[in-house]
Design an enzyme around this catalytic site. Structure first.
Site, mmCIF file in Angstrom:
data_model
loop_
_atom_site.group_PDB
_atom_site.id
_atom_site.type_symbol
_atom_site.label_atom_id
_atom_site.label_comp_id
_atom_site.label_asym_id
_atom_site.label_seq_id
_atom_site.Cartn_x
_atom_site.Cartn_y
_atom_site.Cartn_z
ATOM 1 N N LYS A 212 0.861 -1.189 0.000
ATOM 2 C CA LYS A 212 0.000 0.000 0.000
ATOM 3 C C LYS A 212 0.891 1.230 0.000
ATOM 4 O O LYS A 212 1.699 1.419 0.905
ATOM 5 C CB LYS A 212 -0.910 0.017 1.239
ATOM 6 C CG LYS A 212 -1.627 1.361 1.457
ATOM 7 C CD LYS A 212 -2.544 1.348 2.683
ATOM 8 C CE LYS A 212 -3.125 2.748 2.941
ATOM 9 N NZ LYS A 212 -3.996 2.803 4.144
ATOM 10 N N LYS B 183 -10.588 12.938 7.298
ATOM 11 C CA LYS B 183 -10.065 12.690 8.650
ATOM 12 C C LYS B 183 -10.087 13.992 9.443
ATOM 13 O O LYS B 183 -10.016 15.077 8.864
ATOM 14 C CB LYS B 183 -8.614 12.213 8.557
ATOM 15 C CG LYS B 183 -8.429 10.807 8.043
ATOM 16 C CD LYS B 183 -6.960 10.431 8.084
ATOM 17 C CE LYS B 183 -6.731 9.022 7.556
ATOM 18 N NZ LYS B 183 -7.404 7.971 8.357
ATOM 19 N N GLU C 202 -9.374 3.413 2.105
ATOM 20 C CA GLU C 202 -8.863 3.441 0.728
ATOM 21 C C GLU C 202 -7.744 2.424 0.493
ATOM 22 O O GLU C 202 -7.542 1.993 -0.638
ATOM 23 C CB GLU C 202 -8.354 4.858 0.389
ATOM 24 C CG GLU C 202 -6.912 5.183 0.788
ATOM 25 C CD GLU C 202 -6.680 5.156 2.282
ATOM 26 O OE1 GLU C 202 -7.659 5.209 3.049
ATOM 27 O OE2 GLU C 202 -5.513 5.062 2.711
ATOM 28 N N ARG D 26 -7.469 -0.690 1.245
ATOM 29 C CA ARG D 26 -7.975 -1.967 0.736
ATOM 30 C C ARG D 26 -8.379 -1.862 -0.734
ATOM 31 O O ARG D 26 -8.316 -2.843 -1.462
ATOM 32 C CB ARG D 26 -9.126 -2.465 1.633
ATOM 33 C CG ARG D 26 -10.297 -1.543 1.705
ATOM 34 C CD ARG D 26 -11.182 -1.803 2.944
ATOM 35 N NE ARG D 26 -10.534 -1.412 4.205
ATOM 36 C CZ ARG D 26 -11.094 -1.540 5.409
ATOM 37 N NH1 ARG D 26 -12.302 -2.060 5.529
ATOM 38 N NH2 ARG D 26 -10.444 -1.176 6.493
HETATM 39 N N1 BES Z 1 -4.208 4.912 6.717
HETATM 40 C C1 BES Z 1 -5.315 4.643 7.552
HETATM 41 C C2 BES Z 1 -4.967 3.753 8.733
HETATM 42 C C3 BES Z 1 -3.986 4.345 9.710
HETATM 43 C C4 BES Z 1 -4.432 5.071 10.789
HETATM 44 C C5 BES Z 1 -2.638 4.141 9.551
HETATM 45 C C6 BES Z 1 -3.523 5.600 11.689
HETATM 46 C C7 BES Z 1 -1.731 4.658 10.456
HETATM 47 C C8 BES Z 1 -2.182 5.382 11.521
HETATM 48 C C9 BES Z 1 -6.408 3.954 6.732
HETATM 49 O O1 BES Z 1 -6.483 4.332 5.400
HETATM 50 C C10 BES Z 1 -7.704 4.327 7.352
HETATM 51 O O2 BES Z 1 -8.057 5.447 7.315
HETATM 52 N N2 BES Z 1 -8.378 3.343 7.934
HETATM 53 C C11 BES Z 1 -9.610 3.562 8.570
HETATM 54 C C12 BES Z 1 -10.538 2.428 8.205
HETATM 55 C C13 BES Z 1 -11.956 2.662 8.582
HETATM 56 C C14 BES Z 1 -12.544 3.810 7.786
HETATM 57 C C15 BES Z 1 -12.735 1.395 8.331
HETATM 58 C C16 BES Z 1 -9.367 3.580 10.076
HETATM 59 O O3 BES Z 1 -8.492 2.866 10.557
HETATM 60 O O4 BES Z 1 -10.020 4.368 10.755
HETATM 61 ZN ZN ZN Z 2 -4.766 4.975 4.536
HETATM 62 MN MN MN Z 3 -7.676 6.038 5.094
#
Ligand code: BES
Ligand code: ZN
Ligand code: MN
Length: 487
Positions: free
Chosen positions: A252, A264, A336, A338
């Protein structure tokens, strides 16, 4: 850093590092130094409550023509390569900006263990100073050279060739991960990968035109709101037998993750510059494998994209068609990673028919809730692959913890309007849901997913890294290839 190897003997100048075991028992080289300096080491031990515990360090100055670091080695029979790394890292951290330019390790250990100490010292000395314009002289690294003494310097030197390759790979990863998103975006990330050509890696870069032709609608949807062009980078290292199915690594590489329209919160969003950590780790691992001329075929597919909100960005509820033909209802544009991997995984397995496929991704915040920051999460459809990866991680101090693939959470991403949606709509088993989604794109290939969201970046220094990019995973992948694909 210059690393040199020699027999046991006096240190030329700088700091002489000698060890004491649990209870303060001086090793042979430490006894010699103690004698030479008229009991200064024993004295210093007594007056500092120094008991030889691993990681303890006594900095002894005021000796005639010498500075001695007495380091704790812990229990003698447990003093292996990983323990030596702790010592090497501690020493490097202590002297990196001390004004000393040279450190000599005189640990009474076998060459492989001595080399581990040197490797850790080099890894711990990594700095990312290119944007610091006002560093005072005393803030700049002074340490330039590491000498490693052992009773077989030739053997140590040979082992170092491999370790050095790995250190270079880790450095490459850390640079990529640390660079901000205005410097590292899909095109510039791909440009840095082009540099790997000079080490014998084949590099291909697919742009949006090629991805459209492939029908890779999932990754393209993520990049739709960004002015930066989405890329897919394919790396091939052909060190094995012609025709041997390769090990495949899939990364990724979200060069910045704002969340997209599912934006976010602003607090902490700066961390999302390292949302390309999976791709960055794999790029570093490939460099390490090429530098040490690994006798294995390894391919990498990196999905590089920026996730931005914009008038043209994809919306929650949009349905995209992936390369596999499966359609996805994008309920949350922040899930995103996934989507990126869906196309990268499918493309990888259909093109390369790999013997196994391992993806690395900063996929979920939930993995930190589940495991904390010392383990990455491991998901796999194959018990052997799973234990091989776990063992490789253990061997290099990059630990994995396996979590289950759960059928009911797979059903939970069935969609009313498409083949699947990219989230369930609740928080249950967040990291597992991510893995279940990915599994729909692996086409029954032996596969493992490493959720590295908790380990790519560290808010505090530890034995082999400063605060910042850790390089986690480079050594794990290198060890995994060495132990499972090199005969
Ligand atoms: N890149 C993030 C995950 C992440 C969060 C990595 C903090 C490193 C530090 C990923 O793309 C994401 O936003 N995941 C969401 C998934 C959710 C929307 C199902 C998450 O973890 O909140
Ligand atoms: Zn991400
Ligand atoms: Mn994300």
């Amino acid at each position: 850093m210059d690393v040199k190897f020699s027999e046991f003997g006096a240190a030329k100048d700088g700091v002489l590092v000698v060890g004491a075991y649990d209870g303060g028992r001086l090793s042979k080289q430490a006894q010699a130094a103690d004698k030479k300096h008229k009991g200064a080491l024993s004295q210093a031990m007594k007056r500092n409550r120094f008991k030889g515990g691993r990681g303890q360090l006594l900095d002894i100055v005021g000796l005639k023509d010498a500075r001695v670091a007495l380091v704790g080695l812990g229990k003698a029979d447990g003093f292996d390569a990983l323990a030596a790394e702790q010592v090497g890292g501690t020493v490097a951290a202590r002297y990196l900006t001390s004004g000393e330019s040279r450190v000599t390790f005189a640990l009474d250990v076998t060459p492989d263990v001595a080399v581990a100490a040197a490797l850790a010292a080099v890894l711990r000395s990594y700095r990312f100073d290119k944007y610091r314009t006002r560093l005072k002289d005393e803030q700049k690294p002074s340490l330039k050279r590491i000498d490693v003494q052992s009773d077989d310097p030739a053997a140590a030197k040979k082992l170092w060739k491999t370790a050095e390759a790995v250190a270079e790979g880790v450095r490459f990863t850390r640079d990529l991960v640390t660079e901000p998103a205005n410097v590292i975006f899909p095109q510039s990330f791909a440009d840095r990968c082009e540099e790997l050509k000079e080490h014998g890696i084949e590099v291909e870069v697919l742009g949006e035109k090629e991805l459209k032709a492939l029908g890779a609608g999932a990754i393209l949807g993520v990049g739709q709101g960004s002015t930066k062009e989405t890329k897919m980078v394919v790396l091939q290292w052909k060190g094995g037998k012609d025709g041997d199915a390769p090990v495949a690594l899939v990364g990724k590489g979200v060069t910045f993750d704002t969340g997209g329209i599912s934006l976010k919160p602003g607090d902490g969003m700066w961390d999302m510059k390292w949302d390309m950590g999976g791709a960055g780790t794999i790029a570093g691992a490939m460099k390490a494998l090429a530098l040490r001329k690994a006798k294995a075929n390894v391919v990498a597919v990196l999905g590089l994209v920026e996730n931005m909100p914009d008038g043209d960005a994809q919306r929650p509820g949009d349905i995209v068609t992936s390369r596999s033909g499966q359609t996805i209802e994008v309920w949350n544009t922040d899930a995103e990673g996934r989507l990126v991997l869906a196309d990268a995984l499918w493309y990888c397995q259909e093109r390369f028919k790999p013997r196994c496929m391992v993806d690395l991704a900063t996929l979920t915040g939930a993995i930190m809730i589940a495991l904390g920051l010392d383990h990455a999460g491991l998901f796999s459809n194959d018990d052997t692959l799973s234990s091989q990866l776990t063992a490789a991680g253990k061997g290099v101090g990059e630990e994995l913890w396996r979590l289950p693939l759960v059928e009911s959470l797979d059903r939970a991403i069935d969609s009313a309007c498409a083949d699947m949606k990219n989230i369930t709509g609740n928080r249950n088993g967040g990291s597992i849901v991510g893995a279940m989604f990915l599994q729909r794109f692996v086409n029954k290939v032996k596969w493992a997913h490493l959720d590295i969201a908790g380990v790519v970046w560290s808010g505090k220094a530890r034995h082999i890294h400063a605060e910042g990019a850790t390089g986690y995973g480079v050594r794990l992948l290198d060890r995994f290839v060495k132990d499972t694909a090199e005969g």
